[in-house]
Design an enzyme around this catalytic site. Structure first.
Site, PDB file in Angstrom:
ATOM      1  N   PRO A  65      17.481 -58.852  56.586  1.00 51.09           N
ATOM      2  CA  PRO A  65      17.406 -57.435  56.228  1.00 51.09           C
ATOM      3  C   PRO A  65      16.532 -56.725  57.253  1.00 51.09           C
ATOM      4  O   PRO A  65      15.468 -57.231  57.604  1.00 51.09           O
ATOM      5  CB  PRO A  65      16.716 -57.467  54.857  1.00 51.09           C
ATOM      6  CG  PRO A  65      15.918 -58.735  54.842  1.00 51.09           C
ATOM      7  CD  PRO A  65      16.650 -59.704  55.720  1.00 51.09           C
TER       8      PRO A  65
ATOM      9  N   GLU B 149      15.357 -52.748  57.792  1.00 53.64           N
ATOM     10  CA  GLU B 149      15.460 -51.348  57.413  1.00 53.64           C
ATOM     11  C   GLU B 149      15.708 -50.469  58.640  1.00 53.64           C
ATOM     12  O   GLU B 149      15.005 -50.603  59.654  1.00 53.64           O
ATOM     13  CB  GLU B 149      14.137 -50.913  56.737  1.00 53.64           C
ATOM     14  CG  GLU B 149      14.203 -49.541  56.156  1.00 53.64           C
ATOM     15  CD  GLU B 149      12.861 -48.847  56.171  1.00 53.64           C
ATOM     16  OE1 GLU B 149      11.882 -49.402  56.729  1.00 53.64           O
ATOM     17  OE2 GLU B 149      12.810 -47.728  55.643  1.00 53.64           O
TER      18      GLU B 149
ATOM     19  N   CYS C 181       7.019 -57.078  53.515  1.00 60.22           N
ATOM     20  CA  CYS C 181       6.941 -55.822  54.273  1.00 60.22           C
ATOM     21  C   CYS C 181       5.485 -55.502  54.646  1.00 60.22           C
ATOM     22  O   CYS C 181       4.613 -55.454  53.776  1.00 60.22           O
ATOM     23  CB  CYS C 181       7.541 -54.681  53.453  1.00 60.22           C
ATOM     24  SG  CYS C 181       7.504 -53.126  54.357  1.00 60.22           S
TER      25      CYS C 181
ATOM     26  N   GLU D 103      11.344 -65.021  65.186  1.00 56.80           N
ATOM     27  CA  GLU D 103      11.285 -65.314  66.624  1.00 56.80           C
ATOM     28  C   GLU D 103      12.374 -66.272  67.106  1.00 56.80           C
ATOM     29  O   GLU D 103      12.159 -67.028  68.050  1.00 56.80           O
ATOM     30  CB  GLU D 103       9.889 -65.864  66.937  1.00 56.80           C
ATOM     31  CG  GLU D 103       9.212 -65.286  68.144  1.00 56.80           C
ATOM     32  CD  GLU D 103       9.060 -63.762  68.149  1.00 56.80           C
ATOM     33  OE1 GLU D 103       9.293 -63.184  69.224  1.00 56.80           O
ATOM     34  OE2 GLU D 103       8.720 -63.176  67.109  1.00 56.80           O
TER      35      GLU D 103
HETATM   36  C1  LIG Z   1      12.858 -52.705  62.095  1.00 61.42           C
HETATM   37  C2  LIG Z   1      12.671 -53.821  61.105  1.00 61.42           C
HETATM   38  C3  LIG Z   1      12.998 -53.618  59.776  1.00 61.42           C
HETATM   39  C4  LIG Z   1      12.830 -54.650  58.835  1.00 61.42           C
HETATM   40  N1  LIG Z   1      13.195 -54.428  57.534  1.00 61.42           N
HETATM   41  C5  LIG Z   1      13.067 -55.454  56.618  1.00 61.42           C
HETATM   42  C6  LIG Z   1      13.501 -55.291  55.269  1.00 61.42           C
HETATM   43  O1  LIG Z   1      14.035 -54.257  54.853  1.00 61.42           O
HETATM   44  N2  LIG Z   1      13.311 -56.348  54.424  1.00 61.42           N
HETATM   45  C7  LIG Z   1      12.752 -57.531  54.841  1.00 61.42           C
HETATM   46  O2  LIG Z   1      12.596 -58.450  54.044  1.00 61.42           O
HETATM   47  N3  LIG Z   1      12.353 -57.698  56.113  1.00 61.42           N
HETATM   48  C8  LIG Z   1      12.507 -56.700  56.998  1.00 61.42           C
HETATM   49  N4  LIG Z   1      12.151 -56.913  58.301  1.00 61.42           N
HETATM   50  C9  LIG Z   1      11.699 -58.254  58.730  1.00 61.42           C
HETATM   51  C10 LIG Z   1      12.899 -59.097  59.221  1.00 61.42           C
HETATM   52  O3  LIG Z   1      13.803 -59.343  58.156  1.00 61.42           O
HETATM   53  C11 LIG Z   1      12.429 -60.442  59.800  1.00 61.42           C
HETATM   54  O4  LIG Z   1      11.709 -61.109  58.805  1.00 61.42           O
HETATM   55  C12 LIG Z   1      11.543 -60.269  61.026  1.00 61.42           C
HETATM   56  O5  LIG Z   1      12.087 -59.331  61.934  1.00 61.42           O
HETATM   57  C13 LIG Z   1      11.345 -61.605  61.758  1.00 61.42           C
HETATM   58  O6  LIG Z   1      12.583 -62.164  62.098  1.00 61.42           O
HETATM   59  P1  LIG Z   1      13.209 -62.024  63.583  1.00 61.42           P
HETATM   60  O7  LIG Z   1      12.153 -62.529  64.545  1.00 61.42           O
HETATM   61  O8  LIG Z   1      14.447 -62.874  63.525  1.00 61.42           O
HETATM   62  O9  LIG Z   1      13.496 -60.556  63.796  1.00 61.42           O
HETATM   63  C14 LIG Z   1      12.306 -55.893  59.244  1.00 61.42           C
HETATM   64  C15 LIG Z   1      11.972 -56.089  60.587  1.00 61.42           C
HETATM   65  C16 LIG Z   1      12.150 -55.081  61.517  1.00 61.42           C
HETATM   66  C17 LIG Z   1      11.774 -55.340  62.957  1.00 61.42           C
END
Ligand SMILES: Cc1cc2nc3c(=O)[nH]c(=O)nc-3n(C[C@H](O)[C@H](O)[C@H](O)COP(=O)(O)O)c2cc1C
Length: 332
Positions: A8, A10, A99, A202
């Site tokens: 997810p 946002e 969050c 990551e």
């Molecule tokens: C712009 C943005 C919006 C996010 N919105 C949510 C959200 O609505 N719900 C949630 O559980 N995590 C949210 N996250 C966290 C991501 O789901 C994820 O846990 C985080 O980016 C780390 O994973 P990644 O390194 O694969 O991006 C958000 C992250 C970013 C950067």
């Protein structure tokens, strides 16, 4: 089997992005952007806004289920909203305990709750009781608020409350989105829990996936920014894990095709500023994998009109702007 979930995000992983990325393939599941639950039972329109797929059986056009994520600190209101969104056809409910936003944490929601395992238990068990037993309730947490010392207690509380699955973003709230992610903390959590644990944080490439798997011991992952920056990442991971083959990433003409499709889909959004913002955001993130996209970003960053951005996209290279992958069509 390896399961890959689209994270997810946002303002980033909207219905259009879910549509495009799940058509490329590799994803087993999506989780919607969070719906912030505070005092009331929301009308259906709120849930349809964050998860329009509720109108199409809770699945993307490619048939991938979308679980609806809710976030809040008041157990009874969370439960009431969860029961309602289940009635609307959500194939699963996910609860956000990660969050980091100050505005959210100040109002008793998101990662701030990681300071009190008993509150996680209270919220997850209230939601679990309110939702029909065949609808899975899962949770997503970080390793802690400022410290990691409660990570295991929080995970145990979530599992004891009846969650079907736990995704752990391997960083604290204070660590924000700063690399590295601390995958080594995931193994003891997974060892202690009887429910599936999903690694997150990551993973930008197949090599990152393999390192995360080795360090955490977990095969199932959730990917966020990595999937936006490299739209084929999920299917690259699955091809390697399930067939032992290397599935190449898209080349730039294919990626340009995705941007053209995204621009078309975004026309559904009433606000052109938001359309332009979303488009530029994707161009920027793709720059991490595609130098052509970084170059394109320098040309579009000040443009306000989505059509002007699309025009720049047409000129971005001499190659065709049409997607060359027949799997990614326009379905809206
Ligand atoms: C712009 C943005 C919006 C996010 N919105 C949510 C959200 O609505 N719900 C949630 O559980 N995590 C949210 N996250 C966290 C991501 O789901 C994820 O846990 C985080 O980016 C780390 O994973 P990644 O390194 O694969 O991006 C958000 C992250 C970013 C950067």
């Amino acid at each position: 089997m390896t399961a890959v979930t689209l994270a997810p995000m946002e303002g980033v992983v909207d219905v259009y992005m879910r549509d495009i990325l799940t058509q490329i393939g590799g994803f087993d599941l999506c989780v919607s952007e969070f719906v912030r639950v505070s005092q009331n039972l929301y009308p259906a329109s709120v849930f349809y806004k964050y998860c329009p797929e509720l109108r199409t059986g809770g699945k993307t056009a490619a048939g991938v289920p979308v679980h609806v994520q809710i976030m809040g600190g008041e157990a009874s209101v969370m439960a009431e909203n969860a029961a309602f969104v289940a009635e609307l056809g959500a194939p699963g409910i996910d609860i956000n305990f990660g969050c980091p936003a100050k505005s959210v944490n100040r109002r008793d929601a998101g990662a701030t709750l990681l300071q009190w395992p008993e509150r996680l238990y209270e919220i997850v068990s209230a939601v679990r009781r309110a939702v029909p037993p065949d609808i899975p309730v899962s949770a997503k947490m970080r390793l802690g608020f400022s410290e990691k010392n409660l990570a295991l207690d929080n995970a145990l509380a979530i599992a004891a409350a009846g969650a079907a699955k736990l995704t752990v973003h391997a960083r604290t709230k204070l660590e924000g989105y700063k690399a590295p992610a601390h995958w080594e903390y995931l193994r003891p959590i997974a060892d202690a829990l009887a429910i599936p644990v999903v690694a997150n944080g990551e993973i930008w490439t197949v090599q990152d996936y393999l390192r995360c798997r080795e360090i955490s011991g977990l095969k199932d992952v959730m990917i966020g920014r990595g999937a936006i920056a490299r739209p084929t990442l999920a299917r690259e991971i699955v091809a390697l894990e399930q067939q032992g083959v290397e599935n190449p990433a898209y080349d730039w003409p294919n990626v340009k095709g995705l941007l053209v499709t995204y621009h078309e889909l975004l026309r559904d959004m009433s606000n052109p500023d938001r359309q332009a913002g979303r488009l530029k955001q994707w161009v920027k993130l793709l720059g991490r994998t595609y130098p052509e996209s970084s170059e394109l970003f320098t040309r579009v960053r000040r443009l306000q009109s989505p059509d002007h951005i699309a025009a720049e996209l047409e000129h971005a290279s001499l190659l065709s702007a049409e997607s060359q992958d027949p799997k990614v069509g326009r379905c809206y």
